[in-house]
Design a protein around this motif. Sequence first.
Motif, PDB file in Angstrom:
ATOM      1  N   TYR A  22      18.449  29.905  26.949  1.00 25.26           N
ATOM      2  CA  TYR A  22      19.107  28.531  26.612  1.00 25.26           C
ATOM      3  C   TYR A  22      18.087  27.250  27.044  1.00 25.26           C
ATOM      4  N   PHE A  23      17.411  27.537  28.367  1.00 26.08           N
ATOM      5  CA  PHE A  23      16.531  26.506  28.653  1.00 26.08           C
ATOM      6  C   PHE A  23      15.226  26.462  27.883  1.00 26.08           C
ATOM      7  N   GLU A  24      15.015  27.422  26.978  1.00 24.74           N
ATOM      8  CA  GLU A  24      13.878  27.393  26.352  1.00 24.74           C
ATOM      9  C   GLU A  24      13.581  26.615  25.230  1.00 24.74           C
ATOM     10  N   VAL A  25      14.706  26.001  24.781  1.00 22.44           N
ATOM     11  CA  VAL A  25      14.726  25.181  23.570  1.00 22.44           C
ATOM     12  C   VAL A  25      14.931  23.665  24.409  1.00 22.44           C
ATOM     13  N   TYR A  26      14.213  22.685  23.775  1.00 20.38           N
ATOM     14  CA  TYR A  26      14.352  21.376  24.473  1.00 20.38           C
ATOM     15  C   TYR A  26      14.753  20.336  23.202  1.00 20.38           C
ATOM     16  N   VAL A  27      15.598  19.426  23.597  1.00 21.85           N
ATOM     17  CA  VAL A  27      15.572  18.285  22.565  1.00 21.85           C
ATOM     18  C   VAL A  27      15.684  16.882  23.192  1.00 21.85           C
ATOM     19  N   TYR A  28      15.026  16.384  23.052  1.00 18.31           N
ATOM     20  CA  TYR A  28      14.566  14.850  23.564  1.00 18.31           C
ATOM     21  C   TYR A  28      15.499  13.675  22.519  1.00 18.31           C
ATOM     22  N   SER A  29      16.087  12.987  23.273  1.00 21.32           N
ATOM     23  CA  SER A  29      16.663  11.695  22.440  1.00 21.32           C
ATOM     24  C   SER A  29      16.066  10.417  23.003  1.00 21.32           C
ATOM     25  N   SER A  30      15.573   9.704  21.914  1.00 25.70           N
ATOM     26  CA  SER A  30      14.573   8.416  22.152  1.00 25.70           C
ATOM     27  C   SER A  30      15.591   7.424  22.223  1.00 25.70           C
ATOM     28  N   LEU A  31      15.542   6.275  22.565  1.00 28.74           N
ATOM     29  CA  LEU A  31      16.376   5.008  22.421  1.00 28.74           C
ATOM     30  C   LEU A  31      16.886   5.014  21.279  1.00 28.74           C
ATOM     31  N   HIS A  32      16.139   5.327  20.182  1.00 24.28           N
ATOM     32  CA  HIS A  32      16.894   5.211  18.851  1.00 24.28           C
ATOM     33  C   HIS A  32      17.674   6.463  18.356  1.00 24.28           C
ATOM     34  N   LEU A  33      17.845   7.262  18.940  1.00 22.04           N
ATOM     35  CA  LEU A  33      18.501   8.582  18.941  1.00 22.04           C
ATOM     36  C   LEU A  33      17.575   9.276  17.766  1.00 22.04           C
ATOM     37  N   THR A  34      16.556   9.146  17.966  1.00 14.97           N
ATOM     38  CA  THR A  34      15.409  10.073  17.021  1.00 14.97           C
ATOM     39  C   THR A  34      15.316  11.488  17.856  1.00 14.97           C
ATOM     40  N   LEU A  35      16.046  12.338  17.419  1.00 18.02           N
ATOM     41  CA  LEU A  35      16.151  13.720  18.192  1.00 18.02           C
ATOM     42  C   LEU A  35      14.866  14.706  17.676  1.00 18.02           C
ATOM     43  N   GLN A  36      14.287  15.084  18.648  1.00 20.49           N
ATOM     44  CA  GLN A  36      13.173  15.957  18.122  1.00 20.49           C
ATOM     45  C   GLN A  36      12.831  17.099  19.201  1.00 20.49           C
ATOM     46  N   ASP A  56      24.797   8.029  22.866  1.00 21.52           N
ATOM     47  CA  ASP A  56      23.485   8.784  22.731  1.00 21.52           C
ATOM     48  C   ASP A  56      23.657  10.167  23.380  1.00 21.52           C
ATOM     49  N   ASP A  57      24.395   9.942  24.643  1.00 22.78           N
ATOM     50  CA  ASP A  57      24.435  11.433  25.375  1.00 22.78           C
ATOM     51  C   ASP A  57      25.445  12.273  24.650  1.00 22.78           C
ATOM     52  N   PHE A  58      26.417  11.869  24.040  1.00 21.58           N
ATOM     53  CA  PHE A  58      27.213  12.650  23.110  1.00 21.58           C
ATOM     54  C   PHE A  58      26.513  13.280  22.100  1.00 21.58           C
ATOM     55  N   ALA A  59      25.678  12.460  21.527  1.00 25.63           N
ATOM     56  CA  ALA A  59      24.668  13.002  20.214  1.00 25.63           C
ATOM     57  C   ALA A  59      23.854  14.136  20.822  1.00 25.63           C
ATOM     58  N   LEU A  60      23.243  13.637  22.103  1.00 23.53           N
ATOM     59  CA  LEU A  60      22.149  14.547  22.630  1.00 23.53           C
ATOM     60  C   LEU A  60      23.118  16.018  22.844  1.00 23.53           C
ATOM     61  N   MET A  61      24.297  15.981  23.687  1.00 23.07           N
ATOM     62  CA  MET A  61      24.758  17.218  23.749  1.00 23.07           C
ATOM     63  C   MET A  61      25.049  17.963  22.529  1.00 23.07           C
ATOM     64  N   LEU A  62      25.322  17.275  21.516  1.00 22.22           N
ATOM     65  CA  LEU A  62      25.751  18.050  20.088  1.00 22.22           C
ATOM     66  C   LEU A  62      24.399  18.810  19.613  1.00 22.22           C
ATOM     67  N   GLU A  63      23.356  17.774  19.741  1.00 23.26           N
ATOM     68  CA  GLU A  63      22.238  18.333  19.154  1.00 23.26           C
ATOM     69  C   GLU A  63      21.576  19.303  19.853  1.00 23.26           C
ATOM     70  N   ASN A  64      22.023  19.444  21.004  1.00 31.01           N
ATOM     71  CA  ASN A  64      21.242  20.569  21.814  1.00 31.01           C
ATOM     72  C   ASN A  64      22.031  21.837  21.466  1.00 31.01           C
ATOM     73  N   ALA A  65      23.337  21.608  21.091  1.00 32.99           N
ATOM     74  CA  ALA A  65      24.083  22.997  20.769  1.00 32.99           C
ATOM     75  C   ALA A  65      23.432  23.325  19.361  1.00 32.99           C
ATOM     76  N   ARG A  66      23.454  22.624  18.526  1.00 33.86           N
ATOM     77  CA  ARG A  66      22.608  22.784  17.068  1.00 33.86           C
ATOM     78  C   ARG A  66      21.438  23.569  17.094  1.00 33.86           C
ATOM     79  N   VAL A  67      20.633  23.088  17.836  1.00 29.70           N
ATOM     80  CA  VAL A  67      19.203  23.466  18.066  1.00 29.70           C
ATOM     81  C   VAL A  67      19.315  24.741  18.621  1.00 29.70           C
ATOM     82  N   PHE A  68      20.155  25.149  19.744  1.00 25.86           N
ATOM     83  CA  PHE A  68      20.020  26.153  20.169  1.00 25.86           C
ATOM     84  C   PHE A  68      20.642  27.398  19.329  1.00 25.86           C
ATOM     85  N   ASN A  69      21.516  27.004  18.820  1.00 22.97           N
ATOM     86  CA  ASN A  69      22.707  28.021  18.074  1.00 22.97           C
ATOM     87  C   ASN A  69      22.210  28.124  16.590  1.00 22.97           C
TER      88      ASN A  69
END
Length: 124
Positions: free
Chosen positions: A39-53, A87-100
């Motif tokens: 799980y912690f081997e995938v990293y998603v970072y949210s910038s101030l503009h919600l650019t998820l990468q 932003d935190d809500f979106a990061l939570m969802l993006e983490n789930a998408r990226v990992f799964n």
Amino acid sequence: MTPDEKRAMSALIARAMKEPLGIVFREPVDPVALNIPTYFEVYVYSSLHLTLQKLMNRIPEEDARDLSLIKSNFDKGRYTTYKQVDDDFALMLENARVFNGEGEITDTANKFGRWWDAQRKKME
């Protein structure tokens, strides 16, 4: 946020905690209990503009998000704007998408995101 905005956001977070779509997002991911040691081997970072990468191929624990953490941060006054909560809500969802990847959890994350967006529009 004004006092009225804080009450509205608090109520929305409480509804999100009870929303059936949010069941997998209510508590922190426990990689041991869920038998997902990567799980912690995938990293998603949210910038101030919600650019998820994806960066550095890891999710440090401080960047993992769940509804209980969002509620705790809100209750402690760590958010001063709606955008910070969003932003935190979106990061939570993006983490789930990226990992799964594609599948049930990602589908649920997408539906939960649409639910959140609809609820947020009602607040504007």
